[in-house]
Motif scaffolding. Sequence first.
Motif, PDB file in Angstrom:
ATOM      1  N   SER A   1       0.818  -1.210   0.000  1.00 18.02           N
ATOM      2  CA  SER A   1       0.000   0.000   0.000  1.00 18.02           C
ATOM      3  C   SER A   1       0.849   1.255   0.000  1.00 18.02           C
ATOM      4  N   TYR A   2       0.146   2.375  -0.225  1.00 13.81           N
ATOM      5  CA  TYR A   2       0.674   3.715  -0.023  1.00 13.81           C
ATOM      6  C   TYR A   2      -0.197   4.410   1.015  1.00 13.81           C
ATOM      7  N   SER A   3       0.326   5.442   1.630  1.00 16.45           N
ATOM      8  CA  SER A   3      -0.426   6.221   2.614  1.00 16.45           C
ATOM      9  C   SER A   3      -0.865   7.523   1.970  1.00 16.45           C
ATOM     10  N   GLY A   4      -2.175   7.660   1.713  1.00 11.01           N
ATOM     11  CA  GLY A   4      -2.736   8.888   1.160  1.00 11.01           C
ATOM     12  C   GLY A   4      -3.291   9.755   2.277  1.00 11.01           C
ATOM     13  N   ASN A   5      -2.870  11.025   2.338  1.00  8.91           N
ATOM     14  CA  ASN A   5      -3.227  11.905   3.451  1.00  8.91           C
ATOM     15  C   ASN A   5      -3.838  13.198   2.937  1.00  8.91           C
ATOM     16  N   LEU A   6      -4.858  13.671   3.648  1.00  6.34           N
ATOM     17  CA  LEU A   6      -5.571  14.887   3.256  1.00  6.34           C
ATOM     18  C   LEU A   6      -5.639  15.868   4.414  1.00  6.34           C
ATOM     19  N   LEU A   7      -5.663  17.145   4.049  1.00  4.73           N
ATOM     20  CA  LEU A   7      -5.960  18.233   4.984  1.00  4.73           C
ATOM     21  C   LEU A   7      -7.171  18.966   4.440  1.00  4.73           C
ATOM     22  N   ILE A   8      -8.271  18.978   5.197  1.00  2.00           N
ATOM     23  CA  ILE A   8      -9.481  19.667   4.753  1.00  2.00           C
ATOM     24  C   ILE A   8      -9.786  20.814   5.709  1.00  2.00           C
ATOM     25  N   GLU A   9     -10.523  21.805   5.197  1.00  2.00           N
ATOM     26  CA  GLU A   9     -10.996  22.882   6.068  1.00  2.00           C
ATOM     27  C   GLU A   9     -12.399  22.515   6.552  1.00  2.00           C
ATOM     28  N   ASN A  10     -12.768  23.026   7.705  1.00  2.00           N
ATOM     29  CA  ASN A  10     -13.988  22.554   8.366  1.00  2.00           C
ATOM     30  C   ASN A  10     -15.261  23.279   7.953  1.00  2.00           C
ATOM     31  N   ARG A  11     -15.168  24.362   7.179  1.00  2.00           N
ATOM     32  CA  ARG A  11     -16.383  25.102   6.833  1.00  2.00           C
ATOM     33  C   ARG A  11     -17.236  24.331   5.833  1.00  2.00           C
TER      34      ARG A  11
END
Length: 353
Positions: A201-211
Motif C-alpha cells: 500500500s501507499y499512505s494517502g493523506n488529506l488536509l481539509i478545512e472545516n467550513r
Amino acid sequence: MYSYLSPEERVRKDHPLRAIRELTDEILKRMSPLFDAMYAEGGRPSIAPEKLLRAQLLQMLYSVRSERLLMEEIDYSILFRWFVGLNLDDGVWDATTFTKNRDRLLEASVAKEFLAQVVERARGARLISDEHFTVDGTLLEAWASLKSFRPKDSKQDPPEDPGNPTVDFHGQTRSNQTHESTTDGDAKLARKGAGKEAKLSYSGNLLIENRNGLIVNAELLQANGRAERDAALLMLEQLPGDQRLTVGGDKGFDTTEFVAECRHMNVTPHVAQNEKRPGGSAIDERTTRHGGYAISQKKRKRIEECFGWMKDIALLRKLKHRGLNKVGWIFSFAAAAYNLVRLRKLIPVAAGA
C-alpha cells in the motif's frame, strides 16, 4: 456524421459538467505559463496539456477504468468531446499516445499546482476556513501482488510459470525491512488496524478545512507507522499566515510528539483522546473543555467523504500506477477533482448570499 449543431449547442445549459468545465478552464488559463515552460516550440506536435487534464478529469468523474476505454468513450460521446475540447470530426488520440503525453505531465508538479489553484478559487469565493482544519490518512492498495514481495538481495530461481508463479510464503516472517516488491519498490506492506489483512500500500493523506469540507492539501507517502502524522505536520506547515489554527484528527494523532509539534507551530490539536495509550492522552481538559473541541470532533468525520469519493468514484481504491511520484500525482489530481465537484454547488450558493 453530419450535424448543423456544434457540441456546445448539443450540451444542455443546466448540465452538471458545464459548471465544472467553466471552473476548469479558468484554472487552466492561470496555469498557462507553466504549460508554456514545459513544451518546446519545435518538434513533433503534442496533445495540448489542457485537453489531457480535461480528459483525466473525465476519467475520474465518470469512473472510467482504463485510458483505452476513455479514448473509446471520447470518440463516440458528444458530451465527452465537448468537455475535452474536440469537434465532432476531430480524431481521437491513440491510447498509447495519450499515455505517453500524460506521462510528461506526471513528471511535473502539475497536479499540485492544479489543486492549489482550485483551493485559491474557493478561497476567493470565501468558501474556505483559514482557521479550522482536519487531517487524516488512508491506505491505498498498490498495483502489486503479494507474490512480488520477495526477500531483498536474494537470487530467485526462474519461476515455472512467469505469468502467474506459484509462491508459498506461509510460515515465513516477512517485513518491509527484509522484503520488497519486485514490481513496485515504493509500495510497503501495511494494514489499517488489528485483525486486518496486510497489503502492499501507499499512505494517502488529506488536509481539509472545516467550513465546507474542501480539500486544502494532499500528500502521499510510503506506508509506515508515522506516515499520517508526518504528512499532517508537513501540510500544516504549508498553510499560509501565522494566526492560531485548530486541527481535528482521530486517536492515531494523539501522541506526545504530534501534540507538541502542533503547539510549536501555533496549532491547537483537537484530536480524539486515546485513553488506552501508555501514559494516557496527550491532551487534557485545557483543550477538551472548550466548545470548539466538540465542533472539531464533529466536523472531522467529513474527511471520510473525501476518501470515499476518491476511492469509489475516482477509482483509487486499487491503484493503477506504480511509483511514489506517479501515485502522488494521481492522488493530488483526484483531490482537485473532488473539490471541483463540490464547488459546482457551493459557488452559486455563495454568489447569491
